[in-house]
Design an enzyme around this catalytic site. Structure first.
Site, PDB file in Angstrom:
ATOM      1  CB  SER A   1      -0.959  -0.044   1.172  1.00  0.00           C
ATOM      2  OG  SER A   1      -1.722  -1.216   1.038  1.00  0.00           O
TER       3      SER A   1
ATOM      4  CG  ASP B   1      -4.351  -0.021   1.442  1.00  0.00           C
ATOM      5  OD1 ASP B   1      -4.287   0.694   0.429  1.00  0.00           O
ATOM      6  OD2 ASP B   1      -4.068   0.398   2.587  1.00  0.00           O
TER       7      ASP B   1
ATOM      8  NE  ARG C   1       3.841  10.078  -3.359  1.00  0.00           N
ATOM      9  CZ  ARG C   1       3.109  10.081  -4.459  1.00  0.00           C
ATOM     10  NH1 ARG C   1       3.692  10.023  -5.641  1.00  0.00           N
ATOM     11  NH2 ARG C   1       1.791  10.121  -4.404  1.00  0.00           N
TER      12      ARG C   1
HETATM   13  C1  BGC Z   1      -0.408   5.125   0.272  1.00  0.00           C
HETATM   14  C2  BGC Z   1      -1.515   4.407  -0.469  1.00  0.00           C
HETATM   15  C3  BGC Z   1      -2.349   3.589   0.488  1.00  0.00           C
HETATM   16  C4  BGC Z   1      -2.831   4.433   1.661  1.00  0.00           C
HETATM   17  C5  BGC Z   1      -3.663   3.657   2.669  1.00  0.00           C
HETATM   18  C6  BGC Z   1      -0.971   5.867   1.470  1.00  0.00           C
HETATM   19  O1  BGC Z   1       0.081   6.407   2.225  1.00  0.00           O
HETATM   20  O2  BGC Z   1       0.237   6.034  -0.590  1.00  0.00           O
HETATM   21  O3  BGC Z   1      -0.974   3.580  -1.482  1.00  0.00           O
HETATM   22  O4  BGC Z   1      -3.451   3.051  -0.201  1.00  0.00           O
HETATM   23  O5  BGC Z   1      -1.716   4.995   2.314  1.00  0.00           O
HETATM   24  O6  BGC Z   1      -2.962   2.613   3.248  1.00  0.00           O
END
Ligand code: BGC
Length: 496
Positions: free
Chosen positions: A147, A200, A162
């Site tokens: 995620s 996620d 990133r």
């Molecule tokens: C990430 C996402 C993720 C979200 C929730 C963010 O910091 O960039 O990819 O879906 O957090 O977990």
């Protein structure tokens, strides 16, 4: 009273009016469209190569792992095909040192070892047969919930753009995270194939779609937890940059375009990084300056669990250090606890003085507190922040600030959700618009959904139609959802 007046003045800085909400939504819709047209935009709008959502009839056994916050989870999911499923899982905290390790190998080999331990516990037979005669048993298809923002170029291919949420391993940037995991799995000789890369939010969308009642398929999967983000179902012909991506990959990402749909991972955490429309207080500014990624994930830094506690801590600290002692917080020399008069004290090693010292669960407890003289807030101040004998006036001030920060987060969440609802025109197309949500804030912060709904009613283009938006908790997106995507990937390779 002076303290209360000062707290009120601070609370006003967190107010986020209906007019600002609408301005936010207009900018959100604009950035969504920009992200569909080209690469490298503020809201990334990443195609996920998932082109359909499940309907509850899917069957099979799949593995899923989840890296994205505080814990690493491994599970095996059995889909029963009647909207139900069963799941076995293990969960370990990700050691802090690995979040900022020197090499990706350190982190990914740790993950592979957890998968090995899980197989030994829950699928020993399979594991041993494979060890004895590799090639004899089927490989498990694994859905990898990762995620973080990943530039996905196929259902199980994607390069890390990133890190967010406090992770920071430079060497992993630009690498294919599925390959990194597969390499470590192979070096342990496990019968596991990384079949799908899953954000996620996409998992949440799939899980909600599998389990949600009625015929309406789910439009959005959203996370309001440690971080925040949303994925949604877009019409493929609106994804203008798709052709450019297909050309660049030489069409290598083989996906089923016949559904006319594509699930898009918005990565809305980086909405409005230049702060054109987002609210900005001194506490937000200082939090960002001292974070590992200044200037990035600016929406997330105002909305999600990892940051709300820190915004609060900075606000409380400034009130504690107020130059006028008559106004300051926790300075009562004769606070009243159990009929005994005592002086409020803050321990030198109080988390109030440490970056990230306050957890979001603190906000949930205080927001919920309806007890006489805010007794519960007093207790949690003592237990979590080492503040002895806080006065009721202190507690009232703390609660006012908690409420202001939590409510602003929920209203911002409505900007993102409302933006997707309006941009997809779903209220015009469908009777009900279904949204699956997950994460500690939506699950535990009292009133979070109600504040979102209140803001929905203030949004031009939604208003009273807010009633037709259904929001449901979709637990286990990263387990069930990832398994469902592993299944889609499996079927795409070996049509049934
Ligand atoms: C990430 C996402 C993720 C979200 C929730 C963010 O910091 O960039 O990819 O879906 O957090 O977990």
């Amino acid at each position: 009273m002076a303290l209360e007046a000062e707290a009120k003045r601070m609370v006003a800085q967190f107010e986020y009016s209906a007019e600002e909400v609408n301005k936010g939504v207009r900018e959100f819709v604009r950035e969504m469209e920009e992200g569909l047209a080209k690469q490298g935009t503020s809201i990334s709008q990443i195609p996920t190569y998932v082109t359909s959502v499940p309907n509850g009839t899917e069957k099979g056994v799949y593995l899923a792992v989840d890296l994205g916050g505080t814990n690493f989870r491994v599970c095996s999911v059995t889909l029963h095909g009647n909207q139900s499923f069963s799941l076995q899982q293990s969960k370990v905290p990700v050691p802090r040192a690995l979040m900022e390790a020197k090499t990706s190998h350190e982190l990914f080999s740790f993950l592979a070892k957890q998968i090995e331990a899980f197989l030994k516990t829950h699928h020993l037979d399979h594991f041993e047969k494979h060890k004895a005669q590799p090639g004899e048993v089927d490989y498990f298809d694994l859905g990898f919930t990762f995620s973080f923002p990943v530039n996905q170029v196929g259902i199980n291919k994607g390069k890390l753009m990133r890190w967010t949420k406090g992770f920071n391993i430079d060497e992993a940037l630009g690498q294919d995270v599925c390959e990194l995991l597969q390499k470590e799995i192979d070096s342990l000789g496990l019968p596991v194939r990384v079949a799908a890369l899953v954000n996620d939010t996409v998992g949440t969308l799939m899980a909600r779609s599998y389990t949600s009642p009625g015929k309406t398929s789910t439009l959005i999967g959203a996370i309001f937890g440690t971080g925040t983000n949303g994925a949604y179902v877009e019409k493929l012909d609106r994804v203008k940059k798709m052709k450019e991506i297909d050309d660049a990959t030489g069409g290598a990402a083989n996906y089923d375009a016949t559904t006319g749909l594509m699930v898009i991972n918005t990565e809305w955490g980086s909405f409005d990084n230049p702060l054109k429309v987002l609210p900005n207080t001194q506490y937000d500014i200082d939090l960002d300056k001292e974070s590992v990624n200044p200037g990035i994930q600016m929406f997330e830094k105002r909305v999600s669990g990892m940051f709300l506690g820190e915004i609060l801590r900075r606000a409380l600290l400034s009130l504690y250090q107020h130059p006028d002692a008559g106004v300051a917080l926790f300075k009562d020399e004769s606070s009243h606890t159990n009929d005994i008069r005592s002086t409020t004290t803050v321990a030198d090693d109080s988390p109030l003085f440490k970056q990230w010292g306050i957890d979001t669960s603190f906000l949930s407890i205080v927001e919920e507190d309806q007890s006489d003289h805010l007794r519960i807030t007093k207790q949690v101040l003592e237990k979590e922040l080492k503040v002895e004998a806080a006065s009721t006036e202190d507690c009232v001030a703390v609660k006012m600030l908690v409420h202001a920060i939590g409510k602003r987060a929920a209203r911002l969440a409505a900007v993102a959700l409302g933006g997707v609802v309006l941009s997809t025109n779903k209220l015009q197309e469908d009777e009900t618009v279904d949204i699956g949500v997950d994460g500690s804030l939506v699950e535990y912060y009292p009133g979070f959904e109600e504040y979102i709904r209140e803001a929905f009613r203030e949004i031009e283009g939604i208003g009273e139609e807010e009633k037709r938006i259904r929001i449901g908790l979709a637990k286990d997106g990263s387990g069930l959802g990832a398994a469902l995507i592993a299944l889609v990937a499996h079927n795409a390779e070996q049509p049934l």
